[in-house]
Design an enzyme around this catalytic site. Structure first.
Site, PDB file in Angstrom:
ATOM      1  N   ASP A 186       1.054  -1.112   0.027  1.00 40.45           N
ATOM      2  CA  ASP A 186      -0.117   0.096   0.082  1.00 40.45           C
ATOM      3  C   ASP A 186       0.822   1.267   0.206  1.00 40.45           C
ATOM      4  O   ASP A 186       1.641   1.434   0.997  1.00 40.45           O
ATOM      5  CB  ASP A 186      -1.004   0.135   1.531  1.00 40.45           C
ATOM      6  CG  ASP A 186      -1.750   1.177   1.279  1.00 40.45           C
ATOM      7  OD1 ASP A 186      -1.373   2.304   0.849  1.00 40.45           O
ATOM      8  OD2 ASP A 186      -2.912   1.109   1.720  1.00 40.45           O
ATOM      9  N   HIS A 187       1.154   2.040  -0.936  1.00 42.64           N
ATOM     10  CA  HIS A 187       1.978   2.708  -1.324  1.00 42.64           C
ATOM     11  C   HIS A 187       1.907   4.081  -0.142  1.00 42.64           C
ATOM     12  O   HIS A 187       2.912   4.786   0.020  1.00 42.64           O
ATOM     13  CB  HIS A 187       2.410   3.465  -2.550  1.00 42.64           C
ATOM     14  CG  HIS A 187       1.355   4.322  -3.102  1.00 42.64           C
ATOM     15  ND1 HIS A 187      -0.042   4.288  -3.629  1.00 42.64           N
ATOM     16  CD2 HIS A 187       1.414   5.982  -3.305  1.00 42.64           C
ATOM     17  CE1 HIS A 187      -0.645   5.401  -3.794  1.00 42.64           C
ATOM     18  NE2 HIS A 187       0.261   6.203  -3.342  1.00 42.64           N
ATOM     19  N   HIS A 249      -5.831   2.921   1.628  1.00 44.02           N
ATOM     20  CA  HIS A 249      -5.130   3.935   2.014  1.00 44.02           C
ATOM     21  C   HIS A 249      -5.705   4.705   3.252  1.00 44.02           C
ATOM     22  O   HIS A 249      -4.758   5.029   4.109  1.00 44.02           O
ATOM     23  CB  HIS A 249      -4.833   5.137   0.864  1.00 44.02           C
ATOM     24  CG  HIS A 249      -4.360   4.528  -0.496  1.00 44.02           C
ATOM     25  ND1 HIS A 249      -3.245   3.552  -0.614  1.00 44.02           N
ATOM     26  CD2 HIS A 249      -4.593   4.835  -1.731  1.00 44.02           C
ATOM     27  CE1 HIS A 249      -3.057   3.408  -1.798  1.00 44.02           C
ATOM     28  NE2 HIS A 249      -3.833   4.033  -2.605  1.00 44.02           N
TER      29      HIS A 249
END
Ligand code: BG6
Length: 509
Positions: A186-187, A249
């Site tokens: 999950d960036h 996010h």
């Protein structure tokens, strides 16, 4: 970026190497690591996808990506060339198990040439339909086995389309790799300012005593963007804002704000605390679904004088699409720390600006001795992007007679630090996976827990065709209806850039 972790020699195999993510993010991030002297002395990158590139053509394309998106885009050509000499390409149909013998052979050759000790990371940056297949085919070739070097696999989002498919994908992955070999990315967790949430909370004694229902009135989490779907209409129309941003996010941000202090800073302790938050999310009732969840879709408009298409006119989007490009919700966390504190979240495309921030709204002082302006609540604003920093709004005396209170900002910007090299999220995450540190990755069970929370919304929208979808003009802050979510005295959405400058830069108010 300093890195005390030991990184073994290794090969990074990128599936989906002809795609946009590799070009814009992955290769530039690996080059940044290289320039920061964080890569091991023996490493190589192998790009894999169906497109018919030679090594040379692939390197040419990657060079362009580096020159456009890397932090070191102006690095001397000799450095770029040296880096690219470690990059090669294999054209194969990754959906066909019969072709994996060629991959195994190629990896052995690379391993001999670059002395990479048979350590392999497989990065799956492909369409999600391949997320279960590729691990199966790697397993078929014994490329999951760790007795002669490590084998790790990175899975990009979207991880599942709903609860059932996420559970199924977890199950399939575990047939071929062990949980400790799987890195679900999950960036947002790779962003420096997201990691700073933990540091702000747990490295400072002053916040912790206030960080609970006794002092906090409500919490806002916003990640809004000015861009539209940017040529990703096909994917986005199937996903929508809830799947694209909220399930991953925003849920991760909520976990970092709400979790208890972990016993240590390591993967196990942090994942354990985050999981407890997900499990404590108050399940959405029928009335919550009707009243506390709002979705919207942008319509054509003008932003700063320029005409912008409506969502349904975007390429590859269904002309009658009911996909949400905006989502807002009020939710609660059922535990002692947070009981009764509303969390308001919102995300949307084609908003007036790009901002990700968390606002902690503190309760007012128990007795109002002075004349207060109505917007004078104490807020701690944790700005994730673009203007990374922390802002505390506090009341001060206006100079002059009397006791007029004015809200002032105590403002810290990351850019004020002497050494403010802020690594890209992918840089940090790739490096962590190379080092075998999964702290900033998601584990299977907690990911399923986030799907469990959002699934009733998806089911409600699917079953109730009359569930409202509000329109909002591109460039606005979303449907007006979201004001109904925030109720009560001193509770309103923060609009961080009412005085947006002409060039669209975020302006603090
Ligand atoms: C991605 C979403 O995960 O995050 C995109 O798929 C979104 O739709 C992007 O634009 C936002 O990321 P960032 O880092 O720009 O906030």
């Amino acid at each position: 970026m300093n890195n005390p972790k030991k990184i073994d020699n290794q090969v990074m195999v990128i599936f989906g190497a002809s795609g946009d993510l590799t070009y814009r993010k992955l290769l530039p991030a690996i080059f940044d690591l290289y320039e920061n002297k964080l890569l091991p002395s023996h490493f190589a990158v192998l790009g894999v996808s169906r497109t018919n590139f030679t090594d040379h053509a692939f390197r040419d394309k990657m060079e362009k990506g580096i020159k456009q998106f890397s932090h070191y885009k102006n690095a001397p050509q000799a450095r770029i060339d040296l880096f690219l000499s470690k990059v090669s390409y294999l054209s194969m149909d990754t959906g066909n198990g019969n072709e994996y013998g060629a991959l195994k052979k190629r990896l052995s050759e690379i391993n001999l040439k670059y002395k990479t000790d048979k350590n392999y990371i497989f990065y799956l940056s492909t369409p999600p339909q391949l997320y279960a297949k590729i691990p199966k085919f790697l397993y078929g070739q014994g490329l999951n086995l760790e007795h002669k070097g490590f084998r790790r696999i990175i899975i990009e989002k979207p991880f599942g389309h709903d609860l059932k498919s996420a559970q199924e994908l977890n199950r399939q992955l575990l047939d071929f790799f062990n949980e400790d070999q799987i890195y679900r990315i999950d960036h947002y967790l790779g962003k420096e300012t997201v990691q700073n949430l933990m540091v702000t909370r747990f490295a400072n004694g002053i916040y912790e005593p206030l960080w609970n229902r006794n002092y906090i009135q409500h919490v806002e989490v916003s990640t809004v963007e000015s861009i539209g779907v940017e040529g990703r209409g096909g994917y986005y129309d199937e996903a929508g804002a809830l799947r694209d941003m909220v399930q991953n996010h925003l849920m991760q941000l909520i976990a970092l704000i709400a979790m208890e202090p972990p016993t240590k800073i390591n993967a196990e302790a942090i994942k354990y605390e985050k999981m407890k938050v997900f499990q404590a999310l108050h399940p959405l009732s029928e009335s919550d679904l009707k009243n506390n969840v709002i979705r919207g879709q942008y319509s054509a408009s003008k932003i700063r004088g320029e005409s912008v298409l409506g969502y349904r006119e975007e390429k590859s989007v269904d002309k009658k699409s009911r996909t949400e490009t905006f989502f807002a919700m009020k939710c609660f966390i059922d535990n002692w720390r947070w009981a009764g504190v509303p969390f308001y979240i919102r995300t949307g495309k084609r908003m007036p600006t790009r901002v990700s921030e968390i606002v902690i709204h503190f309760k007012p002082s128990p007795q109002q001795l002075f004349h207060q302006n109505e917007d004078n609540d104490n807020q701690l604003i944790l700005r994730i992007q673009p203007d990374e920093g922390i802002l505390l709004k506090t009341g001060m005396k206006m100079p002059g007679n009397g006791y007029e209170v004015k809200s002032v900002n105590m403002d810290f910007h990351y850019t004020d630090l002497d050494d403010h090299y802020i690594p890209e999220a992918y840089e940090r995450l790739i490096l962590d996976c190379m080092a075998g540190d999964s702290t900033l990755f998601m584990d299977g069970p907690s990911l399923e827990e986030t799907w469990k929370f959002v699934q009733p919304i998806l089911t409600y929208w699917e079953n109730d065709k009359k569930a409202p979808l509000y329109g909002y003009p591109a460039g606005s802050w979303g449907p007006d209806k979201i004001d109904d979510l925030i109720e009560g005295e001193n509770q309103k959405w923060r609009y961080p850039c009412k005085n947006l400058s002409d060039d669209g830069i975020y302006c603090e108010l």
